[in-house]
Motif scaffolding. Structure first.
Motif, mmCIF file in Angstrom:
data_model
loop_
_atom_site.group_PDB
_atom_site.id
_atom_site.type_symbol
_atom_site.label_atom_id
_atom_site.label_comp_id
_atom_site.label_asym_id
_atom_site.label_seq_id
_atom_site.Cartn_x
_atom_site.Cartn_y
_atom_site.Cartn_z
ATOM 1 N N UNK A 84 0.811 -1.226 0.000
ATOM 2 C CA UNK A 84 0.000 0.000 0.000
ATOM 3 C C UNK A 84 0.841 1.270 0.000
ATOM 4 N N UNK A 85 2.156 1.134 -0.175
ATOM 5 C CA UNK A 85 2.986 2.313 -0.310
ATOM 6 C C UNK A 85 3.209 3.091 0.972
ATOM 7 N N UNK A 86 3.204 2.428 2.123
ATOM 8 C CA UNK A 86 3.440 3.146 3.372
ATOM 9 C C UNK A 86 4.893 3.633 3.439
ATOM 10 N N UNK A 87 5.089 4.790 4.034
ATOM 11 C CA UNK A 87 6.426 5.372 4.164
ATOM 12 C C UNK A 87 6.474 6.246 5.413
ATOM 13 N N UNK A 88 5.869 7.428 5.351
ATOM 14 C CA UNK A 88 5.861 8.330 6.492
ATOM 15 C C UNK A 88 5.198 7.736 7.714
ATOM 16 N N UNK A 89 4.337 6.737 7.499
ATOM 17 C CA UNK A 89 3.655 6.097 8.632
ATOM 18 C C UNK A 89 4.629 5.362 9.551
ATOM 19 N N UNK A 90 5.873 5.119 9.087
ATOM 20 C CA UNK A 90 6.837 4.404 9.913
ATOM 21 C C UNK A 90 7.493 5.299 10.961
ATOM 22 N N UNK A 91 7.412 6.595 10.771
ATOM 23 C CA UNK A 91 8.104 7.516 11.674
ATOM 24 C C UNK A 91 7.730 7.288 13.140
ATOM 25 N N UNK A 92 6.446 7.023 13.466
ATOM 26 C CA UNK A 92 6.114 6.794 14.878
ATOM 27 C C UNK A 92 6.807 5.584 15.505
ATOM 28 N N UNK A 93 7.250 4.638 14.683
ATOM 29 C CA UNK A 93 7.851 3.426 15.238
ATOM 30 C C UNK A 93 9.334 3.589 15.538
ATOM 31 N N UNK A 94 9.945 4.673 15.048
ATOM 32 C CA UNK A 94 11.403 4.804 15.135
ATOM 33 C C UNK A 94 11.881 4.836 16.582
ATOM 34 N N UNK A 95 11.288 5.726 17.390
ATOM 35 C CA UNK A 95 11.748 5.833 18.773
ATOM 36 C C UNK A 95 11.504 4.558 19.567
ATOM 37 N N UNK A 96 10.416 3.862 19.262
ATOM 38 C CA UNK A 96 10.146 2.590 19.949
ATOM 39 C C UNK A 96 11.252 1.592 19.648
ATOM 40 N N UNK A 97 11.643 1.515 18.365
ATOM 41 C CA UNK A 97 12.694 0.564 17.973
ATOM 42 C C UNK A 97 14.060 1.008 18.491
ATOM 43 N N UNK A 98 14.295 2.323 18.547
ATOM 44 C CA UNK A 98 15.561 2.810 19.112
ATOM 45 C C UNK A 98 15.682 2.376 20.577
ATOM 46 N N UNK A 99 14.614 2.573 21.334
ATOM 47 C CA UNK A 99 14.636 2.172 22.734
ATOM 48 C C UNK A 99 14.795 0.669 22.903
ATOM 49 N N UNK A 100 14.115 -0.083 22.051
ATOM 50 C CA UNK A 100 14.205 -1.547 22.125
ATOM 51 C C UNK A 100 15.618 -2.014 21.787
ATOM 52 N N UNK A 101 16.209 -1.428 20.744
ATOM 53 C CA UNK A 101 17.565 -1.825 20.356
ATOM 54 C C UNK A 101 18.563 -1.488 21.457
ATOM 55 N N UNK A 102 18.394 -0.329 22.080
ATOM 56 C CA UNK A 102 19.296 0.044 23.166
ATOM 57 C C UNK A 102 19.217 -0.977 24.300
ATOM 58 N N UNK A 103 18.007 -1.403 24.612
ATOM 59 C CA UNK A 103 17.829 -2.383 25.687
ATOM 60 C C UNK A 103 18.429 -3.739 25.319
ATOM 61 N N UNK A 104 18.553 -4.023 24.018
ATOM 62 C CA UNK A 104 19.106 -5.297 23.563
ATOM 63 C C UNK A 104 20.603 -5.186 23.266
ATOM 64 N N UNK A 105 21.218 -4.074 23.741
ATOM 65 C CA UNK A 105 22.642 -3.810 23.528
ATOM 66 C C UNK A 105 22.979 -3.591 22.059
ATOM 67 N N UNK A 106 22.004 -3.130 21.316
ATOM 68 C CA UNK A 106 22.237 -2.722 19.934
ATOM 69 C C UNK A 106 22.283 -1.191 19.902
ATOM 70 N N UNK A 107 22.108 -0.573 18.759
ATOM 71 C CA UNK A 107 22.209 0.880 18.698
ATOM 72 C C UNK A 107 21.142 1.459 17.780
ATOM 73 N N UNK A 108 21.110 2.787 17.726
ATOM 74 C CA UNK A 108 20.085 3.457 16.927
ATOM 75 C C UNK A 108 20.268 3.202 15.437
ATOM 76 N N UNK A 109 21.493 2.943 14.989
ATOM 77 C CA UNK A 109 21.715 2.630 13.570
ATOM 78 C C UNK A 109 21.000 1.336 13.194
ATOM 79 N N UNK A 110 21.003 0.361 14.088
ATOM 80 C CA UNK A 110 20.286 -0.889 13.823
ATOM 81 C C UNK A 110 18.793 -0.628 13.693
ATOM 82 N N UNK A 111 18.261 0.229 14.567
ATOM 83 C CA UNK A 111 16.833 0.549 14.524
ATOM 84 C C UNK A 111 16.473 1.212 13.200
#
Length: 474
Positions: free
Chosen positions: A131-158
């Motif tokens: 369906x061509x989603x793109x900008x709709x992903x922006x809300x998920x970025x901070x959630x994934x950044x926080x999750x990656x940090x907790x998993x000893x990963x980094x924001x680049x992975x998110x």
């Protein structure tokens, strides 16, 4: 002793690109194709009608400076959507919902980061491809950044998970209404024809993206010093594993509201042509409901919203300036000249080389025409008859367009969605480029192989229209 070279700030890099575009308007011959207006109101170029302008436009330094605020106005829909999302997510964070969600996901994927990465890349690629989603992903970025940090990963992975899924989804989409349907309509082949090939290459390309992100993530897990962003402050940096709240009923209701918001957005986009204004309205509504369910006072909610907006001021600046690069080229009348200059040589080469050349051309032009459908209306009317001339079926032309438009979305700084995502995660563009460029090489190599095989095995011969070509060769 020579002083070590320091990479300029992303804003400086974008301004330098604007200067290059400005200088190009003085050096590149200015010209236009004739255009016609279609039934849907969009304008498309007429093949064989390119002509240099009789009167050259010389942009002044004042024109260059004025283009910057004009670019902010042109990108206002993306800018304000990013502001709204940032503010609403800050409100959601104040309720403890984001922290509780991260804690819950950590319990499920804490020991299986590869599963998380594959799941995110696959799901985002599916959504973008369908369906061509793109900008709709922006809300998920901070959630994934926080999750990656907790998993000893980094924001680049998110960011890698989000953008890789987004770019590959667009690149190998089976039925994206904003790219595939538009390009096939313009090239006069049946809409959604050839879907079997696009479905067949979806998983292989997703695996290429997953492998790239996971290979980087493994290095970070083995040694945090391998992180490209180890020296940078991380959004949600104050999250500590011991501080995760339990996912209570109010948190679940707030998350259900987010799911309903996204679902309503998808419905509105597909059924009523909604885009960022309507999506912004939906997120405002979700923010109000979140504040009520989270038992935040009006003043607290307002303060949190403003703080969230403040955090994204830099991102908004980058999005606005990025739009200025294409704006300068449009004002200087060289956009059509670049398209003509790139497409003309393709009429003199063999079919396999022409197909790969179309792909490379679309990749380069996406820097100046970041809209997928807009790029289709400018380039497909020119490349379809070129393909007829050199033996590249129009289905292959569409595939080359998809690859060029989709994959380059992951790296071009004029893509407002990309700049919004990396800005939200606090990843500078030059570091993202270092991460993404090797992936682009892998995807482009695979795409070139697919195009050569498509030409070799006559992909699209069954739907090739019988059309008299009119390609002017000077």
């Amino acid at each position: 002793m020579t002083k070590a070279f320091k990479v300029p700030h992303t804003l400086i890099l974008l301004l330098l690109m604007m200067i290059v575009a400005y200088v190009a308007t003085w050096l590149v011959p200015q010209g236009f194709f004739e255009t016609v207006t279609l039934d849907n109101g969009r304008q498309t170029v007429v093949p064989g009608t390119f002509a240099l302008t009789d009167e050259q436009i010389r942009l002044t330094p004042m024109d260059f400076l004025v283009a910057i605020p004009r670019a902010f106005a042109a990108a206002q829909d993306v800018i304000f959507f990013v502001f709204i999302v940032g503010g609403v997510l800050a409100v959601a964070r104040a309720t403890g919902t984001i922290d509780a969600l991260i804690g819950n996901l950590l319990e499920k994927f804490g020991q299986k980061p590869h599963m998380l990465i594959f799941m995110v890349v696959f799901c985002f690629a599916m959504a973008s491809g369908a369906i061509g989603t793109a900008g709709e992903y922006i809300p998920f970025v901070l959630i994934l950044v926080g999750l990656c940090k907790a998993m000893r990963l980094d924001s680049m992975t998110a960011v890698g998970m989000v953008v890789t899924g987004y770019g590959i989804g667009y690149g190998v989409s089976a039925f994206n209404p904003f790219t595939v349907m538009v390009a096939q309509t313009i090239s006069e082949v049946p809409v959604y024809s050839g879907i079997e090939v696009r479905l067949a290459i979806f998983i292989p390309f997703v695996l290429i993206g997953f492998h790239h992100v996971w290979s980087y993530a493994k290095k970070v897990l083995e040694n945090p010093a391998n992180s490209m962003t180890a020296h940078l402050p991380c959004p949600l940096a104050d999250i500590d594993e011991a501080d995760y709240p339990k996912l209570a009923l109010r948190h679940k209701l707030i998350l259900l509201g987010l799911v309903l918001t996204i679902a309503t957005a998808v419905w509105g986009i597909s059924q009523h042509g909604w885009y960022l204004y309507e999506l912004g309205a939906l997120f405002i509504l979700w923010g109000i409901v979140t504040a009520v369910l989270g038992k935040l006072s009006a003043n607290t909610a307002a303060d949190q919203f403003i703080e969230g907006v403040k955090d994204l001021a830099t991102t908004a600046m980058l999005i606005g300036v990025a739009r200025g690069i294409a704006l300068i080229m449009e004002d200087g009348q060289i956009l059509h000249s670049l398209v003509y200059g790139m497409s003309y040589p393709l009429s003199f080469v063999g079919s396999e080389i022409a197909a790969v050349g179309m792909f490379i051309m679309q990749t380069l032009l996406n820097l100046f025409i970041p809209s997928g459908s807009g790029q289709a209306y400018v380039t497909i009317p020119l490349l379809a008859p070129v393909g007829d001339l050199v033996g590249v079926y129009r289905q292959v032309v569409v595939l080359a367009y998809q690859f060029g438009d989709g994959f380059s979305n992951m790296i071009i700084p004029t893509n407002a969605v990309l700049m919004g995502i990396i800005g939200m995660a606090g990843v500078p563009y030059h570091l993202w480029f270092r991460f993404c460029f090797p992936l682009m090489i892998k995807l482009m190599t695979a795409a070139a192989i697919v195009l050569v095989l498509a030409v070799t095995f006559d992909y699209g011969a069954d739907v090739q229209p019988t059309i008299t070509t009119n390609v002017t060769q000077n």
